[in-house]
Every structure is written in C-alpha cells, then in structure tokens.
Design a protein around this motif. Structure first.
Motif, mmCIF file in Angstrom:
data_model
loop_
_atom_site.group_PDB
_atom_site.id
_atom_site.type_symbol
_atom_site.label_atom_id
_atom_site.label_comp_id
_atom_site.label_asym_id
_atom_site.label_seq_id
_atom_site.Cartn_x
_atom_site.Cartn_y
_atom_site.Cartn_z
ATOM 1 N N ARG A 23 22.306 -22.374 74.590
ATOM 2 C CA ARG A 23 22.190 -23.835 75.542
ATOM 3 C C ARG A 23 22.176 -22.795 76.916
ATOM 4 O O ARG A 23 23.180 -23.528 77.364
ATOM 5 C CB ARG A 23 22.969 -24.610 75.178
ATOM 6 N N GLY A 56 32.446 -17.729 77.726
ATOM 7 C CA GLY A 56 32.280 -18.174 75.902
ATOM 8 C C GLY A 56 31.121 -17.973 75.541
ATOM 9 O O GLY A 56 30.419 -17.043 75.917
ATOM 10 N N ASP A 57 30.576 -18.535 75.140
ATOM 11 C CA ASP A 57 29.362 -18.272 74.061
ATOM 12 C C ASP A 57 28.186 -18.098 74.805
ATOM 13 O O ASP A 57 27.131 -17.353 74.853
ATOM 14 C CB ASP A 57 28.771 -18.494 72.852
ATOM 15 N N GLN A 65 32.931 -15.267 69.360
ATOM 16 C CA GLN A 65 34.098 -16.280 68.556
ATOM 17 C C GLN A 65 34.978 -16.874 69.277
ATOM 18 O O GLN A 65 34.958 -17.113 70.618
ATOM 19 C CB GLN A 65 34.823 -15.067 67.213
ATOM 20 N N ILE A 66 35.996 -18.020 68.248
ATOM 21 C CA ILE A 66 36.972 -18.760 69.343
ATOM 22 C C ILE A 66 37.982 -18.057 70.646
ATOM 23 O O ILE A 66 37.945 -18.602 71.322
ATOM 24 C CB ILE A 66 37.547 -19.821 68.516
ATOM 25 N N THR A 67 38.206 -17.264 69.811
ATOM 26 C CA THR A 67 39.906 -16.440 70.229
ATOM 27 C C THR A 67 38.215 -15.292 71.675
ATOM 28 O O THR A 67 39.027 -15.480 72.393
ATOM 29 C CB THR A 67 40.071 -15.168 69.596
HETATM 30 C C1 LIG Z 1 28.311 -22.293 62.362
HETATM 31 C C2 LIG Z 1 29.696 -21.813 62.719
HETATM 32 C C3 LIG Z 1 30.507 -20.935 62.549
HETATM 33 C C4 LIG Z 1 31.536 -20.649 62.764
HETATM 34 N N1 LIG Z 1 32.771 -20.149 62.835
HETATM 35 C C5 LIG Z 1 33.718 -19.798 63.468
HETATM 36 C C6 LIG Z 1 35.058 -18.819 62.433
HETATM 37 O O1 LIG Z 1 35.104 -19.256 61.632
HETATM 38 N N2 LIG Z 1 35.400 -18.470 63.731
HETATM 39 C C7 LIG Z 1 35.733 -18.529 64.882
HETATM 40 O O2 LIG Z 1 36.494 -17.663 65.823
HETATM 41 N N3 LIG Z 1 34.150 -18.358 65.002
HETATM 42 C C8 LIG Z 1 33.439 -19.152 65.170
HETATM 43 N N4 LIG Z 1 31.860 -19.720 65.566
HETATM 44 C C9 LIG Z 1 31.792 -19.245 66.955
HETATM 45 C C10 LIG Z 1 32.739 -20.080 67.480
HETATM 46 O O3 LIG Z 1 32.025 -21.911 67.781
HETATM 47 C C11 LIG Z 1 31.953 -19.787 69.075
HETATM 48 O O4 LIG Z 1 31.978 -18.956 69.387
HETATM 49 C C12 LIG Z 1 32.640 -20.787 70.398
HETATM 50 O O5 LIG Z 1 32.738 -22.414 70.122
HETATM 51 C C13 LIG Z 1 32.185 -21.210 71.385
HETATM 52 O O6 LIG Z 1 33.193 -21.585 72.208
HETATM 53 P P1 LIG Z 1 32.581 -22.085 74.044
HETATM 54 O O7 LIG Z 1 32.956 -22.680 74.449
HETATM 55 O O8 LIG Z 1 31.685 -20.830 74.284
HETATM 56 O O9 LIG Z 1 30.807 -23.277 73.127
HETATM 57 P P2 LIG Z 1 30.935 -24.390 72.725
HETATM 58 O O10 LIG Z 1 32.135 -23.871 71.544
HETATM 59 O O11 LIG Z 1 29.562 -23.506 71.801
HETATM 60 O O12 LIG Z 1 30.977 -25.260 73.612
HETATM 61 C C14 LIG Z 1 29.983 -25.812 74.625
HETATM 62 C C15 LIG Z 1 29.910 -26.680 75.057
HETATM 63 O O13 LIG Z 1 29.372 -26.849 76.159
HETATM 64 C C16 LIG Z 1 28.266 -27.946 75.991
HETATM 65 N N5 LIG Z 1 27.079 -27.985 76.582
HETATM 66 C C17 LIG Z 1 26.543 -27.104 75.913
HETATM 67 N N6 LIG Z 1 24.750 -27.593 77.776
HETATM 68 C C18 LIG Z 1 24.898 -28.127 78.178
HETATM 69 C C19 LIG Z 1 25.351 -29.243 79.853
HETATM 70 N N7 LIG Z 1 23.638 -28.532 79.880
HETATM 71 N N8 LIG Z 1 26.194 -30.059 79.897
HETATM 72 C C20 LIG Z 1 27.436 -30.006 79.906
HETATM 73 N N9 LIG Z 1 27.874 -29.925 78.437
HETATM 74 C C21 LIG Z 1 27.052 -28.958 77.406
HETATM 75 C C22 LIG Z 1 27.995 -28.460 74.642
HETATM 76 O O14 LIG Z 1 27.591 -29.723 73.802
HETATM 77 C C23 LIG Z 1 29.352 -27.839 74.186
HETATM 78 O O15 LIG Z 1 30.722 -28.371 73.468
HETATM 79 C C24 LIG Z 1 31.095 -19.635 64.651
HETATM 80 C C25 LIG Z 1 29.912 -20.848 65.442
HETATM 81 C C26 LIG Z 1 29.352 -21.903 64.911
HETATM 82 C C27 LIG Z 1 27.927 -21.890 65.517
#
Ligand SMILES: Cc1cc2nc3c(=O)[nH]c(=O)nc-3n(C[C@H](O)[C@H](O)[C@H](O)COP(=O)(O)OP(=O)(O)OC[C@H]3O[C@@H](n4cnc5c(N)ncnc54)[C@H](O)[C@@H]3O)c2cc1C
Length: 91
Positions: A23, A56-57, A65-67
């Motif tokens: 996204r 992050g992602d 991953q979360i870490t």
């Molecule tokens: C099904 C699934 C299972 C998983 N299992 C594991 C696991 O067991 N262990 C592990 O370590 N990792 C796991 N992961 C991976 C982990 O969830 C991600 O690597 C981590 O959450 C990435 O964090 P992030 O903050 O980069 O992104 P996200 O957690 O995706 O957070 C991004 C945030 O930004 C928000 N956002 C997006 N666009 C906008 C915008 N335009 N304006 C405002 N907000 C916005 C989204 O709504 C979201 O809340 C899993 C992922 C999935 C999909």
C-alpha cells in the motif's frame, strides 16, 4: 486457480494469503520505487527525496517481519533526527 478446478477439503482452519501488493499509493510518484511498488531506500531508510524516510513493509527488502519493521523504524528515527539537526545548523 490455474485449472479452475473446484474441490472440497475438510479442515480445521484456513490461513488466507493476502498477497504482496504494497500500500504505497501515498508516496507513488514522490519517491523512487522498485518494479513491485516497494520504496527504494538507503541503509539509513532514506528515500531519493531528501528528508523523506520510510520504514517497514513499505520498503524494498528481503524479509518482512515485525522485528525487521521495528529495526527499520529505529534506524529511520535516528536518521531523521540527524537530518533535522544538520539542517538546523545549516540554517
Ligand atoms: C497474515 C500475516 C501474518 C504475519 N505474521 C507474522 C508473524 O508471525 N511474525 C512476524 O514477525 N511478522 C508477521 N507478519 C508481517 C508483519 O505483520 C509485518 O512485517 C509488520 O506488521 C510490518 O509493519 P509495518 O509497520 O511496516 O506495516 P503495517 O503493520 O502493515 O502497518 C502499516 C499501517 O499503515 C496504515 N496505512 C497504510 N496506508 C496509509 C495511509 N495512506 N495513511 C495512513 N495510514 C496508512 C495501515 O492501515 C497500517 O495500519 C505477518 C503479516 C501478515 C500479513
């Protein structure tokens, strides 16, 4: 999906694969992305637009991953702090 064959499977649960489409609309056309729509960053989470950092992602990397996301966030925060400090001194 390929053969369109439909089968019924007896199971206790299902893990749904959500896919790999990032996204990244918010920064589309603003910062450099790879062919899959992930943001290209330097080691310090900087993008090609000075002062814009991502973590992050959303970024192009091997493991999501979360870490790794938390580590990216720490690096980005420290890099932003330095960026702001350097620009305050220059002003
Ligand atoms: C099904 C699934 C299972 C998983 N299992 C594991 C696991 O067991 N262990 C592990 O370590 N990792 C796991 N992961 C991976 C982990 O969830 C991600 O690597 C981590 O959450 C990435 O964090 P992030 O903050 O980069 O992104 P996200 O957690 O995706 O957070 C991004 C945030 O930004 C928000 N956002 C997006 N666009 C906008 C915008 N335009 N304006 C405002 N907000 C916005 C989204 O709504 C979201 O809340 C899993 C992922 C999935 C999909």
């Amino acid at each position: 999906m390929k053969t369109k064959e439909v089968r019924e499977l007896s199971t206790d649960g299902v893990f749904v694969f959500v896919g790999y489409v990032p996204r990244t609309d918010l920064v589309k056309g603003v910062v450099k992305m790879n062919q899959w729509g992930y943001v290209e960053t330097g080691e310090d989470m900087s993008t090609d637009l000075p002062g814009v950092y991502v973590a992050g992602d959303i970024r192009s990397k091997r493991f999501r991953q979360i870490t790794t996301a938390v580590a990216d966030g720490t690096i980005a925060a420290l890099a932003v702090q330095k960026f702001v400090k350097d620009h305050k001194q220059a002003a």
